[in-house]
Scaffold this active site. Structure first.
Site, PDB file in Angstrom:
ATOM      1  N   ARG A   8     -15.200 -31.112  16.922  1.00 51.08           N
ATOM      2  CA  ARG A   8     -14.938 -30.268  15.743  1.00 51.08           C
ATOM      3  C   ARG A   8     -15.824 -30.783  14.630  1.00 51.08           C
ATOM      4  NH1 ARG A   8     -10.644 -27.124  13.425  1.00 51.08           N
ATOM      5  NH2 ARG A   8     -10.571 -27.313  11.161  1.00 51.08           N
TER       6      ARG A   8
ATOM      7  N   HIS B  66     -15.379 -20.505  16.389  1.00 53.71           N
ATOM      8  CA  HIS B  66     -14.080 -21.177  16.507  1.00 53.71           C
ATOM      9  C   HIS B  66     -13.308 -20.529  17.672  1.00 53.71           C
ATOM     10  CE1 HIS B  66     -10.781 -23.592  15.528  1.00 53.71           C
ATOM     11  NE2 HIS B  66     -10.373 -23.069  14.386  1.00 53.71           N
TER      12      HIS B  66
ATOM     13  N   GLN C 117      -9.362 -20.839  18.427  1.00 53.42           N
ATOM     14  CA  GLN C 117      -8.504 -20.093  17.501  1.00 53.42           C
ATOM     15  C   GLN C 117      -8.336 -18.650  17.968  1.00 53.42           C
ATOM     16  OE1 GLN C 117      -6.843 -21.100  14.466  1.00 53.42           O
ATOM     17  NE2 GLN C 117      -5.900 -19.100  14.838  1.00 53.42           N
TER      18      GLN C 117
ATOM     19  N   ASP D 200      -8.885 -15.193   6.067  1.00 49.94           N
ATOM     20  CA  ASP D 200      -9.154 -16.629   6.127  1.00 49.94           C
ATOM     21  C   ASP D 200      -9.488 -17.076   4.707  1.00 49.94           C
ATOM     22  OD1 ASP D 200      -9.722 -19.185   7.018  1.00 49.94           O
ATOM     23  OD2 ASP D 200     -11.644 -18.683   7.950  1.00 49.94           O
TER      24      ASP D 200
ATOM     25  N   CYS E 269      -5.640 -18.000  10.135  1.00 45.89           N
ATOM     26  CA  CYS E 269      -5.840 -19.181  10.988  1.00 45.89           C
ATOM     27  C   CYS E 269      -5.322 -20.463  10.341  1.00 45.89           C
ATOM     28  CB  CYS E 269      -7.305 -19.319  11.375  1.00 45.89           C
ATOM     29  SG  CYS E 269      -8.435 -19.265   9.975  1.00 45.89           S
TER      30      CYS E 269
ATOM     31  N   ARG F  50      -1.972 -22.189  19.189  1.00 45.52           N
ATOM     32  CA  ARG F  50      -3.169 -23.021  19.325  1.00 45.52           C
ATOM     33  C   ARG F  50      -2.963 -24.036  20.442  1.00 45.52           C
ATOM     34  NH1 ARG F  50      -6.638 -24.099  15.422  1.00 45.52           N
ATOM     35  NH2 ARG F  50      -7.950 -24.827  17.130  1.00 45.52           N
TER      36      ARG F  50
END
Length: 315
Positions: A110, A137, A140, A232, A273, A301
């Site tokens: 990450r 991502h 997600q 987001d 998210c 997740r």
């Protein structure tokens, strides 16, 4: 399942690399693992597997999801924060990859540069998973799709709207995923924050194949008939200096009660998210409303990341 066999040993860097049926396999496996976990049943498919968790960017959901998922399946996660490992600084990414590949069975990354996760995949010789880069991502998106599937019983044909910063890693990944899975996707953003045309064209080709549509617009009335409204943060990690400018630019794109009502549907769900900056991209009343599924999404997740590790590395 033949398709499940095709996932073994594969890197998970972007959903571009997977066929729709393979993405569906991840979701089906995640739903199965979730149901088992609720009954107190965990597995041992990662028994004896050592997993490196590299975090250049901090995280709540991604770190906890990989850690708990690995533990549930008998794996041993090792956290490597930016103070402990500095990719491309103290040592080249290629050399770090070759060292870690000798010691670990799987690597999660990450961080910032997508080229770093690609180099880890190329040089480590073990399975590599993208826990977030500046471009994509993908873990997600699986959590989002599992949540949508739980709410609507399907993905194909749903009307999905992402509103806000249309050129961040979430918007990119959602366009890819929706195109692959036959979800009608609309990106609503000011023109300055539209996604790159090259990626839009790639995603339009996915959508054509799956029988869905991809629309990019700056008109908020395009939320009409949306089954899902997704937003987001207005400033991604590393862009904090642009905060004031972004707030001014994106204020008309806030998800509030009026925007939710403009869908014309009572069944529309709100997704994010996380973490959220309430009062910016979403109002507190929408975030806390019954239409909000953000914490189901956060939990998912873990189940979807577990499915990715089990499918690609598990025995």
């Amino acid at each position: 399942m033949e398709t499940m066999k095709s996932l073994k040993g594969r890197n998970f860097l972007t959903l571009k690399d997977f066929k729709p049926e393979e993405i569906q396999n991840f979701l089906d496996l995640a739903a199965d693992l979730k149901a088992k976990k609720k009954q107190g049943i965990t597995g041992d498919s990662l028994k004896g597997k050592n997993i490196a968790l590299i975090f250049e960017k901090p995280s709540t959901r991604t770190r906890c999801a990989f850690t708990v998922a690995a533990n549930d399946e008998g794996g041993f996660p090792t956290y490597l924060g930016k103070g402990e490992i500095q990719l491309g600084k103290k040592e080249s990414v290629e050399d770090t990859a070759r060292v870690l590949g000798r010691m670990f069975d799987g690597i999660e990354f990450r961080g910032f540069l997508h080229s770093h996760v690609e180099a880890l995949a190329k040089y480590s010789g073990v399975v590599v998973w993208n826990g977030l880069t500046d471009d994509y991502h993908p873990t997600q998106i699986l959590a989002d799709f599992l949540t949508m599937q739980e709410n609507f019983g399907r993905l194909k044909g749903l009307n999905f709207v992402f509103i806000g910063d249309g050129r961040n890693n979430m918007s990119n990944s959602l366009m890819v995923g929706c195109g692959k899975m036959g979800v009608n996707c609309t990106i609503i953003a000011p023109k300055e924050l539209w996604p790159e045309e090259e990626l839009v064209e790639i995603c339009r080709s996915y959508a054509k194949e799956s029988g869905s549509t991809l629309t990019v617009t700056d008109d908020t009335s395009a939320v009409k008939n949306a089954d899902v409204i997704y937003t987001d943060v207005w400033c991604s990690m590393g862009e904090e200096d642009k905060a004031a400018q972004r707030v001014a630019l994106l204020k008309p794109y806030q998800v509030n009660k009026d925007l939710m009502a403009a869908t014309g549907k009572d069944s529309t769900i709100f997704m994010h998210c996380l973490p959220a900056v309430k009062g910016n991209e979403v109002t507190e009343d929408v975030f806390e409303s019954e239409c909000s599924v953000v914490f189901d999404e956060a939990e998912n997740r873990m189940h979807t990341i577990k499915a990715v590790m089990v499918a690609t590395l598990g025995e």
